[in-house]
Enzyme design. Structure first.
Site, PDB file in Angstrom:
ATOM      1  CG  HIS A 132      71.181   8.704  61.445  1.00  0.00           C
ATOM      2  ND1 HIS A 132      70.675   9.268  62.604  1.00  0.00           N
ATOM      3  CD2 HIS A 132      72.432   8.288  61.740  1.00  0.00           C
ATOM      4  CE1 HIS A 132      71.591   9.210  63.544  1.00  0.00           C
ATOM      5  NE2 HIS A 132      72.672   8.610  63.064  1.00  0.00           N
ATOM      6  CG  LEU A 133      70.504   2.154  57.204  1.00  0.00           C
ATOM      7  CD1 LEU A 133      70.448   1.229  58.421  1.00  0.00           C
ATOM      8  CD2 LEU A 133      69.736   1.532  56.036  1.00  0.00           C
ATOM      9  CG  HIS A 134      75.652   5.349  59.978  1.00  0.00           C
ATOM     10  ND1 HIS A 134      76.518   6.408  60.054  1.00  0.00           N
ATOM     11  CD2 HIS A 134      74.919   5.406  61.124  1.00  0.00           C
ATOM     12  CE1 HIS A 134      76.341   7.085  61.171  1.00  0.00           C
ATOM     13  NE2 HIS A 134      75.362   6.483  61.854  1.00  0.00           N
ATOM     14  CG  ASN A 188      75.326   3.965  65.753  1.00  0.00           C
ATOM     15  OD1 ASN A 188      75.655   2.782  65.774  1.00  0.00           O
ATOM     16  ND2 ASN A 188      76.068   4.894  65.172  1.00  0.00           N
ATOM     17  CG  ASP A 193      78.671  10.970  58.404  1.00  0.00           C
ATOM     18  OD1 ASP A 193      77.837  10.336  59.076  1.00  0.00           O
ATOM     19  OD2 ASP A 193      79.511  11.761  58.908  1.00  0.00           O
ATOM     20  N   GLY A 227      76.003   4.679  70.559  1.00  0.00           N
ATOM     21  CA  GLY A 227      76.765   5.676  69.813  1.00  0.00           C
ATOM     22  C   GLY A 227      75.910   6.638  69.010  1.00  0.00           C
ATOM     23  CD  GLN A 228      69.869   7.779  68.147  1.00  0.00           C
ATOM     24  OE1 GLN A 228      69.534   6.955  69.011  1.00  0.00           O
ATOM     25  NE2 GLN A 228      69.009   8.363  67.345  1.00  0.00           N
TER      26      GLN A 228
HETATM   27  P1  5GP Z   1      75.165   8.658  64.860  1.00  0.00           P
HETATM   28  O1  5GP Z   1      76.421   8.818  65.667  1.00  0.00           O
HETATM   29  O2  5GP Z   1      74.013   9.430  65.494  1.00  0.00           O
HETATM   30  O3  5GP Z   1      74.805   7.267  64.495  1.00  0.00           O
HETATM   31  O4  5GP Z   1      75.493   9.346  63.457  1.00  0.00           O
HETATM   32  C1  5GP Z   1      75.369  10.705  63.209  1.00  0.00           C
HETATM   33  C2  5GP Z   1      76.199  10.997  61.981  1.00  0.00           C
HETATM   34  O5  5GP Z   1      75.810  12.247  61.472  1.00  0.00           O
HETATM   35  C3  5GP Z   1      77.699  11.059  62.247  1.00  0.00           C
HETATM   36  O6  5GP Z   1      78.370  10.105  61.446  1.00  0.00           O
HETATM   37  C4  5GP Z   1      78.067  12.497  61.888  1.00  0.00           C
HETATM   38  O7  5GP Z   1      79.315  12.594  61.252  1.00  0.00           O
HETATM   39  C5  5GP Z   1      76.939  12.915  60.976  1.00  0.00           C
HETATM   40  N1  5GP Z   1      76.617  14.319  61.032  1.00  0.00           N
HETATM   41  C6  5GP Z   1      76.423  15.060  62.160  1.00  0.00           C
HETATM   42  N2  5GP Z   1      76.126  16.326  61.829  1.00  0.00           N
HETATM   43  C7  5GP Z   1      76.125  16.379  60.466  1.00  0.00           C
HETATM   44  C8  5GP Z   1      75.893  17.443  59.530  1.00  0.00           C
HETATM   45  O8  5GP Z   1      75.609  18.586  59.887  1.00  0.00           O
HETATM   46  N3  5GP Z   1      75.979  17.120  58.204  1.00  0.00           N
HETATM   47  C9  5GP Z   1      76.268  15.856  57.772  1.00  0.00           C
HETATM   48  N4  5GP Z   1      76.350  15.660  56.441  1.00  0.00           N
HETATM   49  N5  5GP Z   1      76.506  14.833  58.636  1.00  0.00           N
HETATM   50  C10 5GP Z   1      76.430  15.101  59.959  1.00  0.00           C
END
Ligand code: 5GP
Ligand code: ZN
Length: 116
Positions: free
Chosen positions: A102-104, A89, A32, A95-96
């Site tokens: 995507h799985l964190h 999310n 991330d 919070g998406q």
């Molecule tokens: P969400 O908030 O949708 O669950 O998570 C999206 C995640 O993607 C966030 O933790 C954010 O930091 C990460 N992210 C967004 N844009 C990029 C990118 O261009 N590169 C990488 N490596 N991570 C990203």
């Protein structure tokens, strides 16, 4: 299937650079860009699915394989002894912020609960 406007499709396709952790025909995992913990990896299917709730029975194997692959990454990253967290999310209140599932994989420190 990819979505030409989706940053995670572009990351999986190599069009946007990222720090890779795992790659195969079905999945791509990368670090991330704004880590929320010492280890913060995202695993995505190469197939574009916007929300987890868009998945249907035809995605059963894909979703199961994604979790099993995430388990392997957690082991590789040394997270399993102390414990870690998976987060997925969905939607605005969830919070998406990127609309490609995507799985964190979060670990490397004790994580608070419940989330904010
Ligand atoms: P969400 O908030 O949708 O669950 O998570 C999206 C995640 O993607 C966030 O933790 C954010 O930091 C990460 N992210 C967004 N844009 C990029 C990118 O261009 N590169 C990488 N490596 N991570 C990203
Ligand atoms: Zn996508």
């Amino acid at each position: 299937m990819t979505d030409s406007d989706c940053i995670f499709c572009k990351i999986a396709g190599g069009e946007i650079p990222s720090d890779p952790v795992y790659s195969d025909e079905q999945f791509y995992a990368f670090r991330d860009i704004n880590p929320g913990a010492p280890t913060h990896v995202l695993i995505i299917p190469r197939k574009h699915i916007a929300h987890i709730t868009d998945a249907g029975p035809e995605h059963r194997d894909l979703l199961g394989d994604m979790l099993l692959r995430a388990n392997e990454i957690a082991v590789q990253e040394g997270l399993t002894e102390k414990g870690f967290r998976y987060v997925l999310n969905c939607g605005e209140w969830g919070g998406q912020s990127v609309f490609h599932i995507h799985l964190h994989i979060l670990g490397g420190r004790a994580l608070a609960w419940p989330p904010g």
